[in-house]
Design a protein around this motif. Structure first.
Motif, PDB file in Angstrom:
ATOM      1  N   GLY A   1     -10.703   9.239   3.661  1.00  0.00           N
ATOM      2  CA  GLY A   1     -11.692   8.162   3.631  1.00  0.00           C
ATOM      3  C   GLY A   1     -11.329   7.075   2.630  1.00  0.00           C
ATOM      4  N   ASP A   2     -12.290   6.631   1.842  1.00  0.00           N
ATOM      5  CA  ASP A   2     -12.064   5.563   0.867  1.00  0.00           C
ATOM      6  C   ASP A   2     -10.960   5.947  -0.114  1.00  0.00           C
ATOM      7  N   LEU A   3     -10.220   4.923  -0.557  1.00  0.00           N
ATOM      8  CA  LEU A   3      -9.069   5.130  -1.422  1.00  0.00           C
ATOM      9  C   LEU A   3      -9.244   4.356  -2.728  1.00  0.00           C
ATOM     10  N   TRP A   4      -8.861   4.964  -3.845  1.00  0.00           N
ATOM     11  CA  TRP A   4      -8.740   4.224  -5.096  1.00  0.00           C
ATOM     12  C   TRP A   4      -7.264   4.009  -5.392  1.00  0.00           C
ATOM     13  N   ALA A   5      -6.954   2.957  -6.106  1.00  0.00           N
ATOM     14  CA  ALA A   5      -5.563   2.687  -6.467  1.00  0.00           C
ATOM     15  C   ALA A   5      -5.519   1.956  -7.803  1.00  0.00           C
ATOM     16  N   GLU A   6      -4.532   2.321  -8.608  1.00  0.00           N
ATOM     17  CA  GLU A   6      -4.273   1.617  -9.856  1.00  0.00           C
ATOM     18  C   GLU A   6      -3.074   0.709  -9.638  1.00  0.00           C
ATOM     19  N   LEU A   7      -3.286  -0.577  -9.820  1.00  0.00           N
ATOM     20  CA  LEU A   7      -2.206  -1.546  -9.674  1.00  0.00           C
ATOM     21  C   LEU A   7      -1.443  -1.695 -10.982  1.00  0.00           C
TER      22      LEU A   7
ATOM     23  N   TYR B   1     -10.495   0.622  -3.172  1.00  0.00           N
ATOM     24  CA  TYR B   1     -10.963   0.250  -4.511  1.00  0.00           C
ATOM     25  C   TYR B   1      -9.757   0.171  -5.438  1.00  0.00           C
ATOM     26  N   MET B   2      -9.281  -1.041  -5.696  1.00  0.00           N
ATOM     27  CA  MET B   2      -8.100  -1.251  -6.516  1.00  0.00           C
ATOM     28  C   MET B   2      -8.494  -1.770  -7.900  1.00  0.00           C
ATOM     29  N   PHE B   3      -7.771  -1.302  -8.902  1.00  0.00           N
ATOM     30  CA  PHE B   3      -8.061  -1.695 -10.279  1.00  0.00           C
ATOM     31  C   PHE B   3      -6.775  -2.148 -10.965  1.00  0.00           C
TER      32      PHE B   3
END
Length: 252
Positions: A45-51, A5-7
């Protein structure tokens, strides 16, 4: 399969219209400003990332507004995106200790930001808000928010203030926005709503007195709507839609 999940600048980045696989993280090299696990119980598990805001995306990837995704992703995925955003936005806005200004570090055990100097802990920020369907003689109280599209109405809502119960908040918010007093306040359901960090607590209530006087700083208009007059409201997975549709179904 684990998701990524990238933002970027508050928007979710999709790959060919869907949430990318976690393995796609390798395509982004040094473009991540920060990243972390979506689930405390599943760190791998699932990963979040701030671009980084100005980073150019690889071919096939594009940013999309999160709120408008509900017609194209299922409800489970919609709220997974919301949870990932909530963690990303919390980490983005809590880089420093609010007590002494020291750069904070992420404490994996507590899943919180910790100040290495004074020891203060800062957990994910959650803002409780009430939302209520008020009924009077088979009509529903709805307001037009000052930022709503023309013609769109919704049930009234507002944030909980220190020192008040949820029921007190319901009564206060309805009165502040419409000068209507309510009774028989009943819990309906709750819902996380990461726009950006709310927990929505839904209620139903009945008119107890008063006539409508809109608080124009928040709502440009407030009216009582009969079921056949409710045509333009925010449909989808939101608890506002569920409250309105519950009213409509009970009067069909």
């Amino acid at each position: 399969m684990s998701y990524l999940y990238m933002f970027q600048n508050g928007r979710i980045v999709l790959k060919n219209g869907v949430v990318p696989d976690k393995t796609d993280a390798a395509l982004f090299g040094g473009m991540f400003a920060a990243s972390g696990a979506v689930d405390r119980q599943e760190p791998d598990g699932d990963l979040w990332a701030e671009l980084k805001g100005g980073a150019a995306l690889p071919s096939g990837f594009e940013p999309r507004e999160r709120r408008g995704l509900w017609p194209t992703v299922d409800e489970t995925q919609f709220f997974r995106i919301a949870k990932a955003f909530h963690y990303m936005d919390w980490r983005r806005t809590h880089k420093f200790c609010a007590a002494c200004g020291t750069p904070a570090v992420f404490d994996e055990k507590e899943f919180a930001m910790r100040c290495p100097k004074c020891g203060e802990l800062f957990y994910p920020w959650i803002s409780p808000a009430v939302i209520v369907a008020v009924e009077r003689d088979g009509r529903l109280l709805m307001g037009h928010g000052v930022n709503f599209p023309a013609g769109r109405y919704s049930v009234l809502a507002g944030f909980v203030e220190p020192g008040e119960s949820l029921e007190q908040c319901v009564a206060r918010e309805v009165f502040e926005e419409s000068q209507i007093r309510v009774k028989n306040i009943r819990y309906f359901a709750s819902q996380p709503w990461a726009f950006p960090h709310s927990l929505m607590l839904g209620f139903t209530a009945e008119w107890a007195g008063g006539e409508i006087v809109p608080q124009t700083s928040e709502v440009s208009d407030v009216r009582w709507f009969a079921p056949d007059e409710i045509t333009n409201y925010y449909r989808g997975v939101s608890i506002s839609a569920k409250l309105i549709e519950n009213f409509l179904s009970s009067h069909s």
